[in-house]
Design a protein around this motif. Structure first.
Motif, short mmCIF file in Angstrom:
data_model
loop_
_atom_site.label_atom_id
_atom_site.label_comp_id
_atom_site.label_asym_id
_atom_site.label_seq_id
_atom_site.Cartn_x
_atom_site.Cartn_y
_atom_site.Cartn_z
N UNK A 17 3.61 81.83 67.86
CA UNK A 17 4.45 81.13 67.38
C UNK A 17 4.02 79.68 67.57
N UNK A 18 3.46 79.19 68.61
CA UNK A 18 2.86 77.75 68.73
C UNK A 18 1.81 77.69 67.91
N UNK A 19 0.95 78.66 67.48
CA UNK A 19 -0.02 78.42 66.37
C UNK A 19 0.45 78.28 64.96
N UNK A 20 1.58 78.79 64.62
CA UNK A 20 2.31 78.78 63.46
C UNK A 20 2.83 77.14 63.41
N UNK A 21 3.39 76.74 64.35
CA UNK A 21 3.95 75.56 64.47
C UNK A 21 2.83 74.52 64.25
N UNK A 22 1.74 74.52 64.82
CA UNK A 22 0.54 73.90 64.70
C UNK A 22 0.28 73.78 62.93
N UNK A 23 0.37 75.12 62.38
CA UNK A 23 -0.08 74.95 60.92
C UNK A 23 1.17 74.35 60.21
N UNK A 24 2.45 74.31 60.42
CA UNK A 24 3.40 73.48 60.02
C UNK A 24 2.99 71.96 60.13
N UNK A 25 2.68 71.68 61.29
CA UNK A 25 2.49 70.15 61.43
C UNK A 25 1.26 69.96 60.73
N UNK A 26 0.53 70.57 60.29
CA UNK A 26 -0.90 70.57 59.40
C UNK A 26 -0.32 70.24 57.73
N UNK A 27 0.53 70.97 57.32
CA UNK A 27 0.91 70.64 56.23
C UNK A 27 1.93 69.38 56.03
N UNK A 31 -1.14 63.90 51.02
CA UNK A 31 -1.59 65.00 49.95
C UNK A 31 -2.12 66.26 51.01
N UNK A 32 -1.41 67.47 50.57
CA UNK A 32 -1.83 68.59 51.08
C UNK A 32 -3.05 69.38 50.49
N UNK A 33 -3.50 70.12 51.30
CA UNK A 33 -4.52 70.96 50.64
C UNK A 33 -3.82 72.32 50.24
N UNK A 34 -4.54 72.87 49.29
CA UNK A 34 -3.70 74.30 48.88
C UNK A 34 -3.95 75.39 49.96
N UNK A 35 -5.03 75.31 50.39
CA UNK A 35 -5.57 76.32 51.43
C UNK A 35 -4.54 76.10 52.72
N UNK A 36 -4.28 75.04 53.25
CA UNK A 36 -3.33 74.92 54.48
C UNK A 36 -2.03 75.52 54.10
N UNK A 90 1.98 66.92 57.80
CA UNK A 90 1.09 65.53 57.94
C UNK A 90 0.81 65.00 56.66
N UNK A 91 0.93 65.79 55.69
CA UNK A 91 0.28 65.49 54.31
C UNK A 91 1.45 64.55 53.58
N UNK A 92 2.71 64.57 54.11
CA UNK A 92 3.70 64.07 53.56
C UNK A 92 4.22 62.74 54.35
N UNK A 93 4.09 62.58 55.70
CA UNK A 93 4.53 61.45 56.55
C UNK A 93 3.90 61.54 57.92
N UNK A 94 3.68 60.55 58.55
CA UNK A 94 3.51 60.54 60.21
C UNK A 94 2.01 61.21 60.17
N UNK A 95 1.12 60.84 59.42
CA UNK A 95 -0.07 61.71 59.41
C UNK A 95 -0.76 61.53 61.03
N UNK A 96 -0.57 60.39 61.62
CA UNK A 96 -1.62 60.36 63.03
C UNK A 96 -0.85 61.20 63.98
N UNK A 97 0.76 60.87 63.97
CA UNK A 97 1.61 61.60 65.00
C UNK A 97 1.49 63.07 65.01
#
Length: 91
Positions: A41-51, A1-6, A53-60
Motif C-alpha cells: 500500500x505504501x508503494x502504491x502511494x509512492x506511485x500516486x505521488x509520482x503521477x 507533465x506526466x509520463x504514460x509509463x507512470x 507531481x506532474x501536475x503540482x508541488x513537484x518538489x514536495x
C-alpha cells in the motif's frame, strides 16, 4: 507533465491492490499478511505521488514519493525478517 509509463504503472498497481484487498480470505494464509499488504500500500502511494507531481508541488511530492519507496522497502524487509528468521535450520 506526466509520463504514460507512470500512469500505466499506477493503474496496474491499483488494480492489483483491489484484487489483494478483495481476496482477504486467501491472503490470511500468508504469515504477517497485514505487514505485507501495508508495504504494498505504501508503494502504491509512492506511485500516486509520482503521477501527481506532474501536475503540482513537484518538489514536495518528489520527496514524499521517495520517502514512500524507502518506507515500503523497510516494511518489506521487516516482513521478510519476521517471516523467515524464525524457521528452524535444516541439517
Amino acid at each position: 507533465m506526466i509520463n504514460e509509463n507512470e500512469l500505466v504503472t499506477l493503474l496496474l498497481a491499483v488494480g492489483a491492490l483491489v484484487f489483494i484487498l478483495s481476496n482477504g480470505a486467501g491472503l490470511r494464509r500468508l504469515p504477517m499478511a497485514p505487514l505485507f499488504v501495508s508495504a504494498y500500500g505504501v508503494l502504491v502511494l509512492g506511485w500516486c505521488f509520482t503521477v501527481l507531481e506532474g501536475f503540482f508541488w513537484d518538489t514536495a511530492l518528489n520527496y514524499l514519493e521517495h520517502a514512500c519507496y524507502a518506507a515500503s522497502s523497510c516494511l518489506l524487509a521487516l516482513w521478510c525478517w519476521l517471516v523467515f528468521s524464525n524457521r528452524p535450520q535444516c541439517s
